[in-house]
Design an enzyme around this catalytic site. Sequence first.
Site, PDB file in Angstrom:
ATOM      1  N   GLU A  26       0.741  -0.970  -0.060  1.00  0.00           N
ATOM      2  CA  GLU A  26      -0.043  -0.113  -0.147  1.00  0.00           C
ATOM      3  C   GLU A  26       0.830   1.069  -0.021  1.00  0.00           C
ATOM      4  O   GLU A  26       1.521   1.123   0.121  1.00  0.00           O
ATOM      5  CB  GLU A  26      -1.047   0.174   1.268  1.00  0.00           C
ATOM      6  CG  GLU A  26      -0.461   0.003   2.514  1.00  0.00           C
ATOM      7  CD  GLU A  26      -1.244   0.425   3.627  1.00  0.00           C
ATOM      8  OE1 GLU A  26      -1.188   1.848   2.999  1.00  0.00           O
ATOM      9  OE2 GLU A  26      -1.086  -0.314   5.188  1.00  0.00           O
ATOM     10  N   LYS A 160      -3.302  -1.587  14.942  1.00  0.00           N
ATOM     11  CA  LYS A 160      -2.753  -0.908  15.172  1.00  0.00           C
ATOM     12  C   LYS A 160      -3.196  -1.035  16.997  1.00  0.00           C
ATOM     13  O   LYS A 160      -4.131  -0.843  17.809  1.00  0.00           O
ATOM     14  CB  LYS A 160      -2.574   0.181  14.934  1.00  0.00           C
ATOM     15  CG  LYS A 160      -1.705   0.333  13.610  1.00  0.00           C
ATOM     16  CD  LYS A 160      -1.300   1.864  12.754  1.00  0.00           C
ATOM     17  CE  LYS A 160      -3.573   1.878  12.039  1.00  0.00           C
ATOM     18  NZ  LYS A 160      -3.415   2.033  10.878  1.00  0.00           N
TER      19      LYS A 160
END
Length: 306
Positions: A26, A160
């Site tokens: 990405e 995360k």
Amino acid sequence: MQKKCLVIKQEVKNALAHGQAVVALESTIISHGMPHPQNIETARLLEKTVRDNGGTPATIAVLDGVIRVGLSDDELELLGTAKNIHKASRRDLPSVIALKQHAATTVSATMICAHRAGIKFFATGGIGGVHRGASETFDISADLPEFVHTPVLVVCAGAKAILDIPLTMEYLETLGIPVLGYQTDEMPAFYYRSSGVKVPQRVDDPSQAADIFHQALQLGYPGGILVGNPVPENAALPREKIEGCINQALTEASKNGISGQAVTPFLLGKLNDITAGDSLKTNIELVKNNARVCTQIAVAFARLSV
Ligand code: PSU
Ligand code: MN
């Protein structure tokens, strides 16, 4: 006639045509997730890691309204330095393409572009998820529902740690998304290895992950699979210490009224400041490790398909 909105680099086309392992990467991590110059260095390092493990890398972004699958070095440089790069998730793709803008793609948008190009594997850092305090803010990343629609296997180091990992796992369960722990029984927590939240299935080698993905495709599942791959032990941060830093970053975010798609880049940037660069070092190591494992899974899958 409409100009072509998807351009695949020749090297990537060739690899796909020969059924070889291709791994998507990405670009949000480059434009919005890391500071310069580590962002560009990391982008190059990830491409090299994919090659070293026998795959072909395809970093994905939108440039002048064209989805580019596989970027040149100059294009990586542009994404890492220019100030006018949008952050595009699923909802933003039509507008950045139609309005001929530059955009870095998040996990959801990268999955869509990879799938359109015929790529089944994608390595990222941490998947977006349910944010802490989501019961008030409704902040849930578009990354999660993407797995319902788009058949791509994504390797991440977990959600995360700035997120609510138990709620993220609940949400994935509700959506019916297969989640695999790579050599672990727990969902990894990005900066550290164990979150205490169990994954529904552990796999111990790349071929098990490839077999499960192959089976999902055979069953006609329309969506993807998420693999949680823990940060290498020698790069992990101590849980107590980083949790203190995360709380500090979250307080700063709410004090500054940060919302929407700015939240994740803000928190990652703040954490990098608070930890004097330690969180960034860990981030780089974990995404490199994800690129390695993802390529190994893609190579195992390519063997299954011959
Ligand atoms: N993981 C990282 N750094 C990042 C991201 C993930 O290590 O910058 C990006 C990914 O592109 C992911 C996005 O899709 O953050 C999630 O953003 P949001 O929380 O706004 O959905
Ligand atoms: Mn959000």
